[in-house]
Enzyme design. Structure first.
Site, PDB file in Angstrom:
ATOM      1  N   GLY A 100     -20.286  21.683 -21.557  1.00 29.02           N
ATOM      2  CA  GLY A 100     -20.035  22.645 -22.625  1.00 29.02           C
ATOM      3  C   GLY A 100     -20.314  21.983 -23.967  1.00 29.02           C
ATOM      4  O   GLY A 100     -21.060  21.005 -24.050  1.00 29.02           O
ATOM      5  N   ARG A 101     -19.668  22.500 -24.999  1.00 29.09           N
ATOM      6  CA  ARG A 101     -19.948  21.995 -26.352  1.00 29.09           C
ATOM      7  C   ARG A 101     -19.619  20.509 -26.492  1.00 29.09           C
ATOM      8  O   ARG A 101     -20.397  19.746 -27.068  1.00 29.09           O
ATOM      9  CB  ARG A 101     -19.142  22.807 -27.382  1.00 29.09           C
ATOM     10  CG  ARG A 101     -19.675  24.207 -27.571  1.00 29.09           C
ATOM     11  CD  ARG A 101     -18.672  25.071 -28.296  1.00 29.09           C
ATOM     12  NE  ARG A 101     -17.609  25.451 -27.378  1.00 29.09           N
ATOM     13  CZ  ARG A 101     -17.047  26.651 -27.330  1.00 29.09           C
ATOM     14  NH1 ARG A 101     -17.431  27.588 -28.173  1.00 29.09           N
ATOM     15  NH2 ARG A 101     -16.095  26.927 -26.472  1.00 29.09           N
ATOM     16  N   ILE A 102     -18.460  20.099 -25.957  1.00 26.53           N
ATOM     17  CA  ILE A 102     -18.063  18.688 -26.126  1.00 26.53           C
ATOM     18  C   ILE A 102     -18.961  17.788 -25.265  1.00 26.53           C
ATOM     19  O   ILE A 102     -19.407  16.724 -25.708  1.00 26.53           O
ATOM     20  CB  ILE A 102     -16.568  18.492 -25.791  1.00 26.53           C
ATOM     21  CG1 ILE A 102     -15.712  19.327 -26.761  1.00 26.53           C
ATOM     22  CG2 ILE A 102     -16.181  17.018 -25.869  1.00 26.53           C
ATOM     23  CD1 ILE A 102     -14.243  19.446 -26.360  1.00 26.53           C
ATOM     24  N   ARG A 155     -21.146  23.998 -13.943  1.00 27.35           N
ATOM     25  CA  ARG A 155     -21.194  25.245 -13.155  1.00 27.35           C
ATOM     26  C   ARG A 155     -22.536  25.940 -13.368  1.00 27.35           C
ATOM     27  O   ARG A 155     -23.161  26.410 -12.440  1.00 27.35           O
ATOM     28  CB  ARG A 155     -20.076  26.191 -13.603  1.00 27.35           C
ATOM     29  CG  ARG A 155     -18.780  26.000 -12.868  1.00 27.35           C
ATOM     30  CD  ARG A 155     -17.720  26.875 -13.453  1.00 27.35           C
ATOM     31  NE  ARG A 155     -17.622  26.677 -14.901  1.00 27.35           N
ATOM     32  CZ  ARG A 155     -16.711  27.253 -15.682  1.00 27.35           C
ATOM     33  NH1 ARG A 155     -15.840  28.078 -15.174  1.00 27.35           N
ATOM     34  NH2 ARG A 155     -16.671  27.017 -16.980  1.00 27.35           N
ATOM     35  N   ALA A 177     -10.824  15.522 -20.712  1.00 25.00           N
ATOM     36  CA  ALA A 177     -10.765  16.967 -20.462  1.00 25.00           C
ATOM     37  C   ALA A 177      -9.313  17.412 -20.273  1.00 25.00           C
ATOM     38  O   ALA A 177      -8.660  17.848 -21.242  1.00 25.00           O
ATOM     39  CB  ALA A 177     -11.624  17.311 -19.260  1.00 25.00           C
ATOM     40  N   ARG A 178      -8.802  17.330 -19.078  1.00 23.24           N
ATOM     41  CA  ARG A 178      -7.429  17.718 -18.787  1.00 23.24           C
ATOM     42  C   ARG A 178      -6.886  16.856 -17.669  1.00 23.24           C
ATOM     43  O   ARG A 178      -7.634  16.476 -16.746  1.00 23.24           O
ATOM     44  CB  ARG A 178      -7.356  19.174 -18.306  1.00 23.24           C
ATOM     45  CG  ARG A 178      -7.279  20.208 -19.404  1.00 23.24           C
ATOM     46  CD  ARG A 178      -5.933  20.158 -20.138  1.00 23.24           C
ATOM     47  NE  ARG A 178      -5.873  21.132 -21.203  1.00 23.24           N
ATOM     48  CZ  ARG A 178      -6.305  20.942 -22.455  1.00 23.24           C
ATOM     49  NH1 ARG A 178      -6.829  19.786 -22.804  1.00 23.24           N
ATOM     50  NH2 ARG A 178      -6.182  21.894 -23.357  1.00 23.24           N
ATOM     51  N   GLU A 223       1.402  15.144 -17.849  1.00 24.53           N
ATOM     52  CA  GLU A 223       1.684  14.471 -19.120  1.00 24.53           C
ATOM     53  C   GLU A 223       2.782  15.223 -19.882  1.00 24.53           C
ATOM     54  O   GLU A 223       2.912  16.435 -19.715  1.00 24.53           O
ATOM     55  CB  GLU A 223       0.404  14.360 -19.967  1.00 24.53           C
ATOM     56  CG  GLU A 223      -0.146  15.687 -20.441  1.00 24.53           C
ATOM     57  CD  GLU A 223      -1.501  15.546 -21.164  1.00 24.53           C
ATOM     58  OE1 GLU A 223      -2.411  14.880 -20.648  1.00 24.53           O
ATOM     59  OE2 GLU A 223      -1.601  16.129 -22.256  1.00 24.53           O
ATOM     60  N   HIS A 239      -3.356  11.649 -25.252  1.00 22.88           N
ATOM     61  CA  HIS A 239      -3.966  12.962 -25.554  1.00 22.88           C
ATOM     62  C   HIS A 239      -4.241  13.125 -27.057  1.00 22.88           C
ATOM     63  O   HIS A 239      -3.699  14.028 -27.713  1.00 22.88           O
ATOM     64  CB  HIS A 239      -3.069  14.105 -25.041  1.00 22.88           C
ATOM     65  CG  HIS A 239      -3.819  15.384 -24.827  1.00 22.88           C
ATOM     66  ND1 HIS A 239      -3.489  16.304 -23.858  1.00 22.88           N
ATOM     67  CD2 HIS A 239      -4.895  15.910 -25.469  1.00 22.88           C
ATOM     68  CE1 HIS A 239      -4.324  17.330 -23.915  1.00 22.88           C
ATOM     69  NE2 HIS A 239      -5.188  17.123 -24.891  1.00 22.88           N
ATOM     70  N   ILE A 240      -5.113  12.245 -27.563  1.00 24.21           N
ATOM     71  CA  ILE A 240      -5.394  12.247 -29.007  1.00 24.21           C
ATOM     72  C   ILE A 240      -6.872  12.465 -29.324  1.00 24.21           C
ATOM     73  O   ILE A 240      -7.306  12.193 -30.447  1.00 24.21           O
ATOM     74  CB  ILE A 240      -4.915  10.936 -29.679  1.00 24.21           C
ATOM     75  CG1 ILE A 240      -5.540   9.703 -29.006  1.00 24.21           C
ATOM     76  CG2 ILE A 240      -3.390  10.851 -29.678  1.00 24.21           C
ATOM     77  CD1 ILE A 240      -5.343   8.404 -29.797  1.00 24.21           C
TER      78      ILE A 240
END
Ligand code: 8YV
Length: 339
Positions: A162-164, A185, A245-246, A275, A293-294
């Site tokens: 995607g964008r990132i 995907r 990402a996550r 987290e 997560h920064i």
């Protein structure tokens, strides 16, 4: 003669502490309940605070699920200060006619910078060697001390384009002369692939060929543990793995095992399953860079994210067009069936 009562204004909850000037801006439009003490609201507290609220300004820490929505019938809009929205049950929002919004674009370059920085830190063993120095263990130069792997000219693998992901690809291809491969995907169109100098490959090829693998895909049930022991086994023993990402996309226990047994060289993680808890095994392996997560945390970008979340909330509740709707099929004031 008494003046006529002021028209009632929508009430909104700002669920976490954010820039005071953004809260002040919201106060010009709404009755605002904010949270300057930055308490973390559990489900029961969220439900209590959302009573009578038309809008919620949330962050990734608040889970707006079907129960919260069912218990908050006045809610019309949830403005999430994040590009990711896996903390929101979008199907349930849509079913109840609640508009969800997010904050894309404003954090793309900042997050790509950080992803690249983490990847470099893992490849060049920056935090591992700093810990060694701080422990007072540095007493001589050695030819093989903290030797890592090159970033320039290496193969950069990106899962989630995607964008990132595209921002990271640009940095790799055009800044560091990397060969970029990706899996997503949907394949990008040929023109964009050409501009990014990125080649589409299947997931197994991505895992096998990447010298540095960066994860930038959204979390969903489909991407849960997309990187587990089977996937780690396909990677080169010299490879690095970076996740901006996550949490939950990587099986953290399997990764800790692979790192300890040097089945991959090193990793860098900004996000963790469950987290702010971090899997204890990750805390005991040396060859992993851990950050809380920064990735989007620059002052300018966090400000832009907060302003965009406020733009979304204000537009949605004052009859405007929110700039970043996630479920635009929801018409404010009406309840649409899910698509
Ligand atoms: C946020 C993020 O800091 O935008 C996202 O999806 O993960 C981060 O930029 C975090 O989610 C807080 O809302």
């Amino acid at each position: 003669m008494s003046s006529p009562p002021a028209p009632s204004r929508p009430a909104v909850l700002v669920a976490r502490a954010v820039f005071p000037e953004v809260v002040e801006r919201l106060r010009r439009h709404f009755e605002v309940e904010d949270n300057p003490a930055d308490e973390i609201f559990d489900k029961a507290a969220l439900i209590t605070r959302l009573a009578g609220k038309a809008g919620a300004f949330t962050t990734g820490s608040e889970r707006i699920d079907a129960d919260v929505l069912a218990a908050s019938p006045s809610l019309r809009v949830v403005a999430n200060m994040a590009v990711g929205y896996n903390n929101l049950d979008i199907a349930a929002c849509t079913a109840r006619g609640v508009l969800a919004t997010n904050t894309p674009d404003v954090l793309t370059e900042t997050t790509a910078d950080f992803g690249f920085a983490l990847m470099m830190a893992a490849a060049r063993r920056i935090t591992e060697s700093e810990h060694f120095l701080r422990r007072g263990e540095w007493d001589r130069w050695a030819y093989d001390m903290f030797t890592g792997s090159d970033v320039h000219g290496a193969t950069l693998g990106i899962l989630g384009m995607g964008r990132i992901g595209q921002g990271i690809a640009r940095r790799g291809a055009h800044g560091f002369g990397m060969k970029v491969i990706y899996h997503n995907r949907n394949r990008l169109d040929a023109e964009l692939e050409g501009r990014l100098a990125a080649r589409y490959v299947d997931k197994a090829t991505l895992l096998a060929e990447a010298d540095h693998l960066v994860l930038v895909l959204p979390y969903s049930p489909q991407s849960h543990h997309a990187i587990g022991s089977a996937e780690l086994a396909l990677m080169k023993p010299t490879a690095t793995l970076t996740n901006v990402a996550r949490g939950g996309i990587v099986d953290d226990a399997a990764l800790a095992d692979a790192l300890r047994e040097r089945r991959i060289a090193s990793a860098a993680l900004d996000v963790f399953e469950g987290e702010p808890k971090v899997h204890p095994d990750l805390l005991t392996v040396p060859n992993v860079v851990l950050t809380p997560h920064i990735a989007s945390a620059t002052v300018a970008t966090r400000r832009a994210m907060a302003e965009l979340a406020a733009d979304n909330l204000i537009a949605a509740l004052t009859g405007g067009r929110p700039p970043a709707p996630v479920n635009p099929q929801v018409l404010l004031g009406g309840v649409l069936p899910p698509r």
